[in-house]
Design a protein around this motif. Structure first.
Motif, mmCIF file in Angstrom:
data_model
loop_
_atom_site.group_PDB
_atom_site.id
_atom_site.type_symbol
_atom_site.label_atom_id
_atom_site.label_comp_id
_atom_site.label_asym_id
_atom_site.label_seq_id
_atom_site.Cartn_x
_atom_site.Cartn_y
_atom_site.Cartn_z
ATOM 1 N N LYS A 84 24.217 -12.943 -63.130
ATOM 2 C CA LYS A 84 24.764 -14.111 -62.439
ATOM 3 C C LYS A 84 24.002 -14.379 -61.151
ATOM 4 C CE LYS A 84 29.081 -16.100 -60.711
ATOM 5 N NZ LYS A 84 30.545 -15.884 -60.517
ATOM 6 N N LYS A 85 23.662 -13.305 -60.427
ATOM 7 C CA LYS A 85 22.912 -13.464 -59.178
ATOM 8 C C LYS A 85 21.511 -14.006 -59.442
ATOM 9 C CE LYS A 85 25.810 -12.504 -56.016
ATOM 10 N NZ LYS A 85 26.197 -13.576 -55.079
ATOM 11 N N GLU A 133 28.217 -8.792 -52.595
ATOM 12 C CA GLU A 133 28.875 -10.097 -52.690
ATOM 13 C C GLU A 133 29.289 -10.374 -54.141
ATOM 14 O OE1 GLU A 133 27.713 -14.273 -50.763
ATOM 15 O OE2 GLU A 133 26.456 -13.775 -52.483
ATOM 16 N N GLY A 134 28.409 -10.054 -55.077
ATOM 17 C CA GLY A 134 28.711 -10.253 -56.489
ATOM 18 C C GLY A 134 29.857 -9.379 -56.962
ATOM 19 N N ASN A 143 32.247 -8.262 -55.034
ATOM 20 C CA ASN A 143 33.428 -8.857 -54.405
ATOM 21 C C ASN A 143 33.943 -10.048 -55.209
ATOM 22 O OD1 ASN A 143 34.635 -7.846 -51.889
ATOM 23 N ND2 ASN A 143 32.539 -7.871 -51.125
ATOM 24 N N GLU A 144 33.019 -10.905 -55.648
ATOM 25 C CA GLU A 144 33.402 -12.076 -56.440
ATOM 26 C C GLU A 144 34.074 -11.636 -57.741
ATOM 27 O OE1 GLU A 144 29.775 -14.162 -57.014
ATOM 28 O OE2 GLU A 144 29.703 -14.971 -54.979
ATOM 29 N N TYR A 145 33.511 -10.613 -58.360
ATOM 30 C CA TYR A 145 34.082 -10.091 -59.600
ATOM 31 C C TYR A 145 35.496 -9.568 -59.356
ATOM 32 C CZ TYR A 145 34.928 -6.717 -63.362
ATOM 33 O OH TYR A 145 35.486 -6.012 -64.381
ATOM 34 N N ASN A 165 37.592 -10.318 -56.889
ATOM 35 C CA ASN A 165 38.503 -11.416 -56.530
ATOM 36 C C ASN A 165 38.910 -12.228 -57.751
ATOM 37 O OD1 ASN A 165 38.475 -10.753 -53.810
ATOM 38 N ND2 ASN A 165 36.725 -12.064 -53.357
ATOM 39 N N ASN A 166 37.994 -12.419 -58.690
ATOM 40 C CA ASN A 166 38.311 -13.146 -59.930
ATOM 41 C C ASN A 166 39.322 -12.360 -60.770
ATOM 42 O OD1 ASN A 166 36.687 -15.353 -59.403
ATOM 43 N ND2 ASN A 166 34.893 -14.450 -60.384
#
Length: 280
Positions: A251-252, A268-269, A271-273, A275-276
């Motif tokens: 994804k990055k 960051e990636g 974290n995004e995972y 949070n989703n």
């Protein structure tokens, strides 16, 4: 021509702009070089640097001049925050513990500026035991909880313990069982996030397992970036690589046209995972 991360350049610039006037003076430049390289510049070296960098001949270096100079003449792996961090990271394990910081401060105190000292002091005040933070471990737990059950199974624990490096040491069933016995304090057969955090902080050397350790293993060139080709090589050699890890990097790479992922972007990636997951 190198292209340094602008955020890292701004942080590095502000760290050595001791009087916070928006410029780096010649005395501040000498201190910067001394801290990072361990060797002072001669007056001739300083004069040559100023002639090269101080394009408006003001006698000091602006942020714009600093950025141009870094991008034109300094490799991305040289003279940045990573090098400054490595000055304190005496063991080279990717962490600066309190003992290392106090040793460097004692030996190089005259070469350090107060901003550097204050930054580390603030961190150690927040984490008195100098252990991996809850946030770091929470993200690591989520990365290896592949079935999103909220616990780590024996197979997920094995994948965590196994290095992403296909040439790294393998983990035996006996070792996995030993770790499971240590971590699974309620004898449920799997590991909760609280058990995981207590286990890592109490039994695992700092830096042995963590997001930074995973990133460094995939960053086979050691330059602080994971390039797409670099990641593909690791993925092709290690067919059992964590699928969540694969998804995050891919994804990055789709988001970054340069096909380079920094450690910060990797976190960051993750974290995004995480949070989703919480939104589901």
């Amino acid at each position: 021509m190198a292209t340094h991360d602008i955020h890292e350049l701004k942080l590095l610039f502000s760290l050595f702009d001791v009087d916070h006037d928006g410029h780096i003076s010649q005395d501040e430049i000498k201190r910067l070089v001394q801290v990072v390289s361990g060797h002072p510049w001669t007056e001739e070296q300083l004069a040559a640097f100023m002639q090269l960098t101080d394009t408006d001949t003001s006698g000091d270096i602006s942020m714009e001049e600093f950025t141009v100079m870094m991008n034109q003449y300094v490799p991305t792996s040289t003279l940045g925050l990573r090098d400054l961090f490595n000055t304190f990271d005496l063991s080279g394990d990717g962490y600066v513990d309190k003992q290392e910081f106090e040793k460097v401060t004692k030996e190089k105190g005259d070469e350090l500026n107060q901003d550097q000292i204050d930054i580390f002091n603030k961190i150690f005040q927040q984490d008195e035991n100098s252990k991996v933070t809850y946030e770091q471990l929470r993200l690591l737990f989520a990365l290896f909880d592949v079935d999103n059950s909220g616990t780590l199974t024996k197979d997920e624990l094995k994948q965590l313990l196994q290095s992403p490096d296909p040439d790294g040491p393998t983990v035996s069933e006996e070792q996995v069982n030993d770790y499971l016995k240590l971590a699974d304090t309620d004898n449920s057969g799997d590991i909760s996030v609280d058990e995981f955090i207590a286990f890592i902080n109490d039994n695992v050397p700092q830096g042995a397992y963590g997001l930074k350790s995973i990133f460094r293993t995939i960053d086979t060139s050691g330059d602080g970036f994971v390039e797409k080709d670099e990641f593909e090589q690791v993925k092709n050699k290690n067919k059992s690589l964590n699928q969540t890890l694969v998804t995050i990097f891919e994804k990055k790479f789709q988001q970054d046209a340069s096909s380079k992922v920094t450690y910060e972007q990797f976190v960051e990636g993750v974290n995004e995972y995480y949070n989703n997951l919480n939104k589901q």
